[in-house]
Write an enzyme that holds these catalytic residues in place. Structure first.
Site, PDB file in Angstrom:
ATOM      1  N   HIS A   3       2.142   8.698   0.987  1.00 20.50           N
ATOM      2  CA  HIS A   3       3.469   8.723   0.359  1.00 20.50           C
ATOM      3  C   HIS A   3       3.405   9.125  -1.114  1.00 20.50           C
ATOM      4  O   HIS A   3       4.404   9.536  -1.690  1.00 20.50           O
ATOM      5  CB  HIS A   3       4.221   7.407   0.575  1.00 20.50           C
ATOM      6  CG  HIS A   3       3.799   6.275  -0.314  1.00 20.50           C
ATOM      7  ND1 HIS A   3       2.706   5.501  -0.068  1.00 20.50           N
ATOM      8  CD2 HIS A   3       4.321   5.801  -1.465  1.00 20.50           C
ATOM      9  CE1 HIS A   3       2.585   4.593  -1.009  1.00 20.50           C
ATOM     10  NE2 HIS A   3       3.548   4.752  -1.875  1.00 20.50           N
ATOM     11  N   GLU A  28      -0.938  -1.832 -10.426  1.00 22.11           N
ATOM     12  CA  GLU A  28       0.187  -2.607  -9.897  1.00 22.11           C
ATOM     13  C   GLU A  28       0.203  -3.991 -10.542  1.00 22.11           C
ATOM     14  O   GLU A  28      -0.855  -4.534 -10.874  1.00 22.11           O
ATOM     15  CB  GLU A  28       0.044  -2.778  -8.384  1.00 22.11           C
ATOM     16  CG  GLU A  28       0.096  -1.481  -7.631  1.00 22.11           C
ATOM     17  CD  GLU A  28       0.043  -1.718  -6.122  1.00 22.11           C
ATOM     18  OE1 GLU A  28       1.110  -1.914  -5.532  1.00 22.11           O
ATOM     19  OE2 GLU A  28      -1.060  -1.749  -5.569  1.00 22.11           O
ATOM     20  N   HIS A  39      -4.527   7.832  -1.918  1.00 26.17           N
ATOM     21  CA  HIS A  39      -3.622   8.205  -3.011  1.00 26.17           C
ATOM     22  C   HIS A  39      -4.361   8.800  -4.218  1.00 26.17           C
ATOM     23  O   HIS A  39      -4.017   9.869  -4.703  1.00 26.17           O
ATOM     24  CB  HIS A  39      -2.817   6.998  -3.489  1.00 26.17           C
ATOM     25  CG  HIS A  39      -2.075   6.287  -2.387  1.00 26.17           C
ATOM     26  ND1 HIS A  39      -1.482   6.945  -1.351  1.00 26.17           N
ATOM     27  CD2 HIS A  39      -1.832   4.966  -2.166  1.00 26.17           C
ATOM     28  CE1 HIS A  39      -0.897   6.067  -0.538  1.00 26.17           C
ATOM     29  NE2 HIS A  39      -1.099   4.858  -1.018  1.00 26.17           N
TER      30      HIS A  39
HETATM   31  C1  BG6 Z   1       0.309   1.457  -0.300  1.00 21.73           C
HETATM   32  C2  BG6 Z   1      -0.702   0.348  -0.367  1.00 21.73           C
HETATM   33  O1  BG6 Z   1      -0.243   2.591   0.305  1.00 21.73           O
HETATM   34  O2  BG6 Z   1       0.720   1.788  -1.621  1.00 21.73           O
HETATM   35  C3  BG6 Z   1      -0.142  -0.861  -1.089  1.00 21.73           C
HETATM   36  O3  BG6 Z   1      -1.079  -0.030   0.946  1.00 21.73           O
HETATM   37  C4  BG6 Z   1       0.387  -0.457  -2.444  1.00 21.73           C
HETATM   38  O4  BG6 Z   1      -1.128  -1.877  -1.242  1.00 21.73           O
HETATM   39  C5  BG6 Z   1       1.331   0.731  -2.315  1.00 21.73           C
HETATM   40  O5  BG6 Z   1       1.067  -1.566  -2.999  1.00 21.73           O
HETATM   41  C6  BG6 Z   1       1.736   1.250  -3.676  1.00 21.73           C
HETATM   42  O6  BG6 Z   1       2.744   2.210  -3.536  1.00 21.73           O
HETATM   43  P1  BG6 Z   1       3.783   2.468  -4.712  1.00 21.73           P
HETATM   44  O7  BG6 Z   1       4.563   3.643  -4.244  1.00 21.73           O
HETATM   45  O8  BG6 Z   1       4.587   1.222  -4.865  1.00 21.73           O
HETATM   46  O9  BG6 Z   1       2.958   2.742  -5.927  1.00 21.73           O
END
Ligand code: BG6
Length: 481
Positions: free
Chosen positions: A172, A210, A234
């Site tokens: 994503h 995070e 990612h």
């Molecule tokens: C997910 C992870 O792919 O991405 C999570 O499994 C993480 O642990 C999340 O919190 C973070 O996504 P974003 O878009 O909130 O940065």
């Protein structure tokens, strides 16, 4: 163009937290193609009406600006249907096929939002009833495997049922607007590309920080850890977008070929380099975002002696002519000082200094979240008189302000692309396997190292060793400068 979009795992968290709200945004802004049906599939026995009521309740938990009014929900819900399926029962797949065939839409998107251990079984059953014909696309959510062998196993099954162009592997982060802008920045502007190389760039830092802890996902997370959860996918995808050569076209495979070359050029890890160039950490209790936060070992469903890492920082290099010798630092963690995802490109200092005082090298910050924009840090003179030191100033571009219209969110973008059959922002199986191949020696070295992760206080920037990793090369993380 008519489409049917099927969510396997129709009552799961991902469906109601991310997918349905994203579809609703697309619907609200008139981006969802006309003539669509959305089918949620799950084990519970219920009707369309009951499912819609349940979904309406769930929408109350979505952030306020993205929540539908009653009237909007009614219109959206008219597209939503529900079908009970036991995923282990072959005849239930036939039932699904009959339901889809009765309308024969132009496109069928099958989104596997289930636990990944079900992926191979579902794909085989779909193939067995012929739900792999030309109009069908399958969307696979991460985590795609736990290591190289399990990723290859999933890919083998997917390939035995679907052609590669039918397989949409989601990361994503690739759907985030700022990540798409990275392509525009590099390949839509002539300004940066001549500088985008070892001669001008000192180091590159990718930070995915995070503030949240593992919350209720303790059981899943403890079997995963930060390396598999964030770096293998990612962070490495971002690295490929930064380091890739200009693709010959904007076609999915032209882009993915270039990304794959970067993954293949990453310096392989050895036991020695893992202990030198990779830092793993685990949060302890602390203050995070002004609130007391428990330590990882106190989280629900986390074993009291867990050695799972909630933080990783590492140093790598892309071994090719463009990047030889330039350190790439990757860092991610839970319960860090800020929610902050950004890529920092640190340029080299000027070769000869004619102004008084220390010279600060230029820096380009690509902000992914919470803001979405670009910041170029330069030096300027205030005009205060002779002997003046240069002052850092920034050219700051906030994309949300610059493009006042609705900006398409990550899942919305990716769902619309899957419906339209655009593969550019999806990961090809060879990229994904190469990323596992690169990550595995780290997992192996950790498994053989009894020292476990280093503790760090919730609300900090991780273990001190992460700063030392960068300091060794004479650099520092962006927040330390
Ligand atoms: C997910 C992870 O792919 O991405 C999570 O499994 C993480 O642990 C999340 O919190 C973070 O996504 P974003 O878009 O909130 O940065």
């Amino acid at each position: 163009m008519s489409f049917d979009l099927v969510f396997f795992g129709g009552t799961g968290d991902l469906t109601w937290r991310k997918l349905m709200p994203a579809l609703f945004q697309a619907f609200r802004h008139g981006k969802l193609p006309e003539g669509g049906r959305i089918l949620a599939v799950a084990r519970d026995d219920q009707t369309d009406e009951r499912y819609r009521e349940w979904l309406k309740e769930r929408f109350r938990e979505v952030e306020a600006g993205k929540r539908p009014s009653d009237e909007e929900f009614e219109r959206f819900a008219a597209l939503v249907h529900y079908k009970r399926m036991d995923l282990s029962q072959p005849e239930h797949y036939q039932g699904l096929k009959d339901w889809l065939d009765a309308r024969n839409a132009d496109t069928v998107v099958l989104y596997l939002a289930t636990s990944p251990h079900l992926f191979t079984g579902i794909c085989q059953q779909l193939g067995a009833v012929g739900l792999n014909h030309d109009k069908v696309r399958v969307v696979l959510e991460k985590p795609l495997g736990h290591d190289l062998a399990s990723a290859q196993e999933i890919n083998r099954t997917v390939r035995s049922v679907f052609a590669e162009r039918q397989a949409f592997r989601i990361d994503h982060y690739l759907g985030k607007p700022s990540v798409q802008n990275l392509m525009a920045l590099r390949f839509g502007n002539a300004l940066f590309e001549p500088l985008w190389r070892r001669e001008s760039i000192a180091n590159i830092q990718i930070t995915l920080a995070e503030q949240l802890g593992v919350g209720t996902r303790g059981a899943f997370y403890d079997g995963t850890g930060a390396l598999r959860d964030m770096i293998q996918n990612h962070a490495l995808q971002l690295l490929t977008m930064i380091a890739m050569e200009p693709p010959a076209s904007n076609d999915a495979d032209a882009i993915r070929d270039e990304k794959l070359k970067v993954l293949r050029a990453l310096k392989p890890f050895t036991r020695e380099s893992v202990s030198r160039d990779v830092v793993r950490g685990q949060y302890r209790a602390g203050m995070c975002g002004g609130q007391p936060a428990p330590g990882y070992l106190e989280e629900v469903k986390v074993p009291a002696d867990s050695a799972c890492e909630t933080f990783v920082a590492l140093r790598t290099e892309v071994e090719n002519w463009r990047w030889a010798g330039v350190p790439f630092y990757l860092r991610t963690g839970k319960r860090l000082a800020a929610r902050d995802a950004q890529i920092v490109v640190n340029f080299r200092p000027v070769p000869h200094q004619i102004f008084p005082g220390a010279s600060l090298p230029n820096r380009l910050v690509i902000k992914l979240q919470p803001e979405d924009g670009l910041e170029l840090q330069l030096l300027a003179q205030k005009g205060a008189g002779a002997g003046e030191q240069l002052t850092p100033v920034s050219l700051d571009l906030d994309f949300d302000k610059a493009f006042a219209t609705h900006r398409v969110g990550a899942y919305e973008r990716l769902l619309l692309d899957a419906i339209a059959g655009r593969l550019n922002l999806f990961v090809r199986s060879d990229e994904q396997e190469q990323a596992w191949r690169w990550v595995e020696p780290i997992l192996d070295a950790w498994a053989a190292d009894g020292n476990g992760p280093r503790p760090y206080a919730a609300g900090s920037w991780g273990p001190a060793a992460a700063s030392a990793l960068v300091a060794r090369d004479g650099f520092s993380w962006a927040e330390e400068q």
